[in-house]
Every structure is written in C-alpha cells, then in structure tokens.
Design an enzyme around this catalytic site. Structure first.
Site, short mmCIF file in Angstrom:
data_model
loop_
_atom_site.label_atom_id
_atom_site.label_comp_id
_atom_site.label_asym_id
_atom_site.label_seq_id
_atom_site.Cartn_x
_atom_site.Cartn_y
_atom_site.Cartn_z
N TYR A 3 0.85 -1.19 -0.22
CA TYR A 3 0.08 0.19 0.19
C TYR A 3 1.12 1.09 0.43
O TYR A 3 1.92 1.50 0.56
CB TYR A 3 -1.11 0.15 1.29
CG TYR A 3 -2.00 -0.56 1.57
CD1 TYR A 3 -1.79 -2.31 2.27
CD2 TYR A 3 -3.10 -1.08 -0.02
CE1 TYR A 3 -2.62 -3.43 2.22
CE2 TYR A 3 -3.14 -2.32 0.01
CZ TYR A 3 -3.46 -3.18 0.91
OH TYR A 3 -3.86 -3.99 1.20
N HIS A 26 -6.11 2.71 -0.44
CA HIS A 26 -5.70 2.50 0.67
C HIS A 26 -5.73 3.73 1.37
O HIS A 26 -5.11 3.87 2.42
CB HIS A 26 -4.52 1.32 1.64
CG HIS A 26 -5.44 0.68 2.26
ND1 HIS A 26 -3.70 0.64 3.36
CD2 HIS A 26 -5.08 -0.48 2.55
CE1 HIS A 26 -4.79 -0.38 4.17
NE2 HIS A 26 -5.38 -1.15 4.27
N GLU A 32 -9.84 0.95 -5.18
CA GLU A 32 -10.46 0.49 -3.50
C GLU A 32 -10.15 2.00 -2.98
O GLU A 32 -9.46 2.16 -3.06
CB GLU A 32 -10.24 -0.16 -3.43
CG GLU A 32 -10.92 -0.97 -1.92
CD GLU A 32 -10.55 -2.62 -1.38
OE1 GLU A 32 -10.08 -2.04 -0.05
OE2 GLU A 32 -9.88 -2.95 -2.24
N GLU A 58 -14.51 -0.20 3.60
CA GLU A 58 -13.47 -1.95 5.26
C GLU A 58 -13.33 -1.34 5.86
O GLU A 58 -13.76 -1.58 7.54
CB GLU A 58 -12.09 -2.71 4.13
CG GLU A 58 -11.08 -1.08 4.27
CD GLU A 58 -9.69 -1.75 3.91
OE1 GLU A 58 -8.84 -1.70 4.29
OE2 GLU A 58 -9.78 -2.80 2.65
N ARG A 118 -17.70 -2.21 0.39
CA ARG A 118 -16.32 -3.35 0.64
C ARG A 118 -16.95 -3.55 2.29
O ARG A 118 -14.93 -3.67 2.69
CB ARG A 118 -15.12 -2.26 0.31
CG ARG A 118 -14.40 -2.75 -0.86
CD ARG A 118 -14.23 -4.12 -1.35
NE ARG A 118 -12.93 -3.99 -0.74
CZ ARG A 118 -12.50 -4.87 -0.51
NH1 ARG A 118 -13.27 -5.99 -0.09
NH2 ARG A 118 -11.07 -5.08 0.63
N HIS A 143 -15.08 -7.08 2.42
CA HIS A 143 -13.71 -7.53 3.12
C HIS A 143 -13.24 -8.88 2.93
O HIS A 143 -14.54 -9.84 4.13
CB HIS A 143 -13.28 -6.42 3.74
CG HIS A 143 -12.27 -6.16 4.24
ND1 HIS A 143 -11.68 -6.17 4.70
CD2 HIS A 143 -11.26 -5.99 4.00
CE1 HIS A 143 -10.05 -5.99 5.50
NE2 HIS A 143 -10.12 -5.83 4.61
N ASP A 178 -6.82 -11.32 7.64
CA ASP A 178 -7.55 -11.15 8.94
C ASP A 178 -8.93 -11.08 9.28
O ASP A 178 -9.50 -10.28 9.72
CB ASP A 178 -6.75 -9.26 9.88
CG ASP A 178 -7.50 -8.50 8.66
OD1 ASP A 178 -6.88 -7.33 8.81
OD2 ASP A 178 -7.50 -8.80 7.60
C1 GCO Z 1 -8.25 -5.38 1.58
C2 GCO Z 1 -7.84 -4.26 2.84
C3 GCO Z 1 -5.83 -4.86 4.17
C4 GCO Z 1 -6.45 -4.61 5.20
C5 GCO Z 1 -5.61 -5.15 6.74
C6 GCO Z 1 -6.31 -4.14 7.56
O1 GCO Z 1 -8.24 -4.11 1.13
O2 GCO Z 1 -7.83 -6.43 1.90
O3 GCO Z 1 -7.17 -3.13 2.16
O4 GCO Z 1 -5.32 -5.13 3.20
O5 GCO Z 1 -5.34 -3.39 5.68
O6 GCO Z 1 -7.06 -6.27 6.73
O7 GCO Z 1 -5.71 -5.14 9.01
MG MG Z 2 -8.95 -2.56 0.91
#
Ligand code: GCO
Ligand code: MG
Length: 454
Positions: free
Chosen positions: A188, A262, A286, A312, A333, A362, A366
């Site tokens: 990012y 991001h 995004e 997200e 998202r 999303h 994680d």
């Molecule tokens: C995505 C997200 C993730 C986040 C992460 C934060 O689009 O998948 O931007 O990469 O950065 O979930 O913990």
């Molecule tokens: Mg993202």
C-alpha cells in the site's frame, strides 16, 4: 403427510427438534425454546493474523454456533467486550431471537458503532445464524433465501516490486483460473521507492503514462525524523499509472484488474488518480478516500467513470448510507464483523440492490475462515453480488478451521454442510497463540515525517 416430511419428522423427533403438524392443509411448527448456555471467545493466530472467534453454546447438547469477531489490531479488546459484557447479558436468552439480541446488544453499551463493540456483537450474531441454520437442517444460504449462483467469483492479490513482477504474478493467477486480480506495487502506498519516467518517453494510445520506471531513493526527510513506514503519496500515484499502462499493454483487457489506494492520497490526488486510470478500465478502485473525506466522493463521481469501492473501515450507518443512497460508490467493501455481523450486512446489501451498488465484502487474511464463510453465504444469496476478496487459506488455518470454503477455478464454493459449514478445533487453535502488542505497519509517515493514515 408426504414421505419426505414423514422422514424429516422422524429425524427431528429422533433429535427432539420440532414437530410438524398439519392444520387445514398447511404446516405448523412448534419449536422448543433454545437458550444460550455459554458464550466463549477463542483467539488464534495460525497464519500471522490474529483471529477472534466467538462460540455460542446452547441448551441443546452439541448444538453450538461460531462467529467471526476479528479486529486483528485489537483482539484482546474484543475478547473483553464479549467475555465481560455480552456473555453475562446473553446467558439464558432465547437463541432464536437473533434480531432482538442484535438490537439489545447494540443498545446495551449506550455508546455504539465502534470497531470493538461491533466485532463483539458480530461474533455472537454470526454464531446465532449458524445455530439457526443447523437447527433447520440446512446450509445458511438456504435459510437466507437460496442460491442466486453456484459459486462466488473471487479476486486474489498480486503484489510486486516492479511492473514486470506484478505482471508475472497476475499471469500466474490467470493460469490458475482467476479472472479478477488486485494489483499493488510495493504494497500500500508503494513503500519506499519513487518512480520517474524516462525523459525520452512518448505518448501511446492507451494512456497518458509512457516510458520506463526507474527507482529513486525516497525524498529526504528532515533531521531527526521519527521512525515509521515512510511512503511518498505523489510518487505512489505516478507509479500506479505506469503500472496499469504496463499491465494493459502486456495483458490486454481480458483479466479484470483492481487496485487499493488504501486511503494513501490527498483527496485531490485521489480524484486525479481515479481520472487518470479511466483508460485502463479497472473493475474497481478501492478506498481512494478515507472515511473522514466522504464529501470528496462527489468530485470523483463528477470527474470519472472509474468504478469505486469503499467500506472496509466503516462501522457506522452514517458512513455507508449516504454513499449508497447517493450512488457515489459502485461496490460496498465492508468488513462484515466490523459492521456487527450478518444481521446488518444483509440489510445493507439489500439497500445496495435498490441503488445499483454491488457487494465486494472485505476478505483478506485478517478475516477468520468463519468470517469468510459468512461472506460466502451472503455472496450466494445477494442478487447484487459483485466479487469476493480472497487471500487464500494456509494449511495451518485449514487444520484449525475444518470446513473452510473451497476455491476452484476462481470461484469459492460452499461445502453444503449445515449452518456456516466451518468448525473450529480448539486444541489446534490453542497451538497458535496470538502475538502481543500493536502492529508496526500502521505507523505510516509521509516524506517529511508527518504521520499518515495506514
Ligand atoms: C484489503 C485491506 C486489507 C487491510 C487489512 C487491515 O483490501 O484487503 O485493505 O489489506 O489493510 O485488513 O488489517
Ligand atoms: Mg482495502
């Protein structure tokens, strides 16, 4: 009663479930009350991301549900919210009253709509949906209205140091059957390197960017600049244009390409990038803006037709509602557990349907496999499904979570098991304890040392 229902009736009587009674040609059903016997939080980290799962046990022996409550940067805070506040509030309650439990859990803290409490509520909410579908003897998507499609198309992440490396990774995914690929260069914000166009470049039909990218050291920081993950927003924006120029000229337009800004650009530069990328026909761009800058979406809309995805970081209806109802985004998202679970997500998906906004929940590392399963069941039943993010399940994850959804030929498929279809091996989960403390990647800084959104 027809032979099918006689068989169903026999199996349910055997399981002491519920009784089918015919009344004037219809069916009536008496369900014994099912109460919540325990609510437990399980933390595990099988693949580097700290995952939070909630297990709800019921008065019916062996009938339990699992829910994702993963706020990977603050897992212990979620655990406390569940163990110390939701558990005592829920014990003995009727497990069938999902909506009432959602509303009362949401109101109970008076202050609401935050990442910790929403994730805690989500863990319980998903588990209750898991229980209700198991009790109804069906996969959750059946309870939510049945399939609109056999599988959910997914996108994968291709990241590389330079355009050639990204191209190679995209080709590798296409060979595996993926049709949608998110492309990033240097993670990012394009950490660390600055791209410069060679002076002898000349315009080409496709885009405005031309010529080779060369690496340059980051802009100098002031003396005694504080430590952090430095990146250069302006150089990053230029490098993205050059990346897409390279990829489209090498790969053509068959593969759908996505990119995640991001929230790494100043709003006006985000508008500029969305406009500059128009010729490259992205599937979506995004998080061009941060949740704090929602008013700038109007400007992006008025300047370009590049499809926009956002959400997200959202955990408040006042964040997603204006963007959806004013048609300022094309894809929602949201991180479903960050909203509070399946109950709010299915409502917002329905709202999106009315305004032409598709879902792209999303789904990175994680989100636990339980959360991925919740994404999938919604993906299967929502007519306005767009695409599902997927970052792959490791062997360790599949061991800890038996029943992970399967991905074949670029599609994610349900395993047709009851409920969400995913289970949790607590012994194996305990073998992967979460690491302690804050993450370091979020300590992002601009070239002059100013703290920036990660
Ligand atoms: C995505 C997200 C993730 C986040 C992460 C934060 O689009 O998948 O931007 O990469 O950065 O979930 O913990
Ligand atoms: Mg993202």
């Amino acid at each position: 009663m027809c032979p099918f229902h006689q068989r169903m009736e026999r199996s349910r009587l055997r399981q002491g479930r519920w009784r089918l009674e015919t009344q004037q040609g219809g069916f009536a059903r008496a369900m014994p009350t099912l109460t919540i016997r325990d609510v437990r939080t399980i933390l595990t980290c099988p693949s580097g991301s700290r995952l939070v799962v909630v297990k709800v046990e019921t008065s019916e022996p062996g009938l339990y549900g699992l829910g994702c409550a993963t706020f990977t940067q603050r897992p212990l805070a979620v655990k406390v919210a569940v163990d110390e506040y939701l558990r005592p509030f829920l014990l003995g309650k009727d497990a069938d009253r999902i909506e009432d439990i959602w509303q009362t859990s949401y109101q109970n803290s008076y202050w609401r709509n935050g990442p910790v409490l929403n994730n805690a509520i989500s863990g319980v909410d998903m588990a209750l949906w898991d229980i209700k579908a198991k009790r109804a003897d069906m996969p959750l998507y059946q309870l939510l209205g049945g399939k609109c499609r056999e599988g959910a198309v997914v996108y994968r992440h291709a990241d590389g140091r330079d355009p050639q490396e990204v191209e190679d990774r995209v080709r590798a995914f296409v060979e595996q059957g993926y049709q949608y690929v998110r492309v990033q260069m240097g993670g990012y914000g394009g950490r660390g390197w600055r791209s410069f166009l060679s002076t002898d470049a000349a315009p080409r039909g496709l885009g405005r960017i031309r010529g080779e990218l060369t690496e340059r050291p980051p802009r100098p920081a002031p003396e005694q600049a504080l430590p952090g993950s430095y990146y250069d927003p302006r150089a990053y924006a230029l490098s993205v244009e050059a990346l897409f120029d390279h990829l489209r000229s090498q790969l053509g337009f068959d593969v759908e390409l996505l990119h995640d800004v991001h929230e790494r650009l100043a709003p006006i530069d985000a508008v500029g990038l969305a406009k500059a990328l128009e010729p490259y026909k992205l599937y979506f761009l995004e998080d061009p803006l941060a949740p704090e800058d929602l008013e700038w979406f109007q400007m992006i809309r008025s300047q370009t037709t590049t499809p926009i995805a956002m959400g997200e970081l959202f955990n408040h209806p006042r964040e997603w509602t204006p963007l959806i109802t004013n048609r300022l985004i094309d894809f929602m998202r949201m991180h479903i557990s960050e909203m509070g679970g399946i109950t709010p997500a299915r409502k917002v998906a329905a709202m999106g349907e009315a305004f032409g906004v598709r879902t792209a929940w999303h789904g990175p590392g994680d989100v636990s496999p339980v959360g991925h399963a919740a994404n999938l069941h919604l993906d299967l039943v929502c007519v306005n499904f767009g695409v599902q993010e997927f970052s792959g399940f490791t062997d360790a994850e599949q061991e800890v979570f038996p029943g992970c959804p399967e991905v074949r030929g670029g599609y994610m498929y349900p395993n047709e098991r009851l409920g969400l279809g995913v289970d949790l091996d607590e012994e194996k989960a305990a073998q992967h304890p979460p690491f302690a403390g804050p993450d370091s990647w979020t300590l992002t800084r601009r070239p002059d040392g100013t703290a920036a959104r990660p």
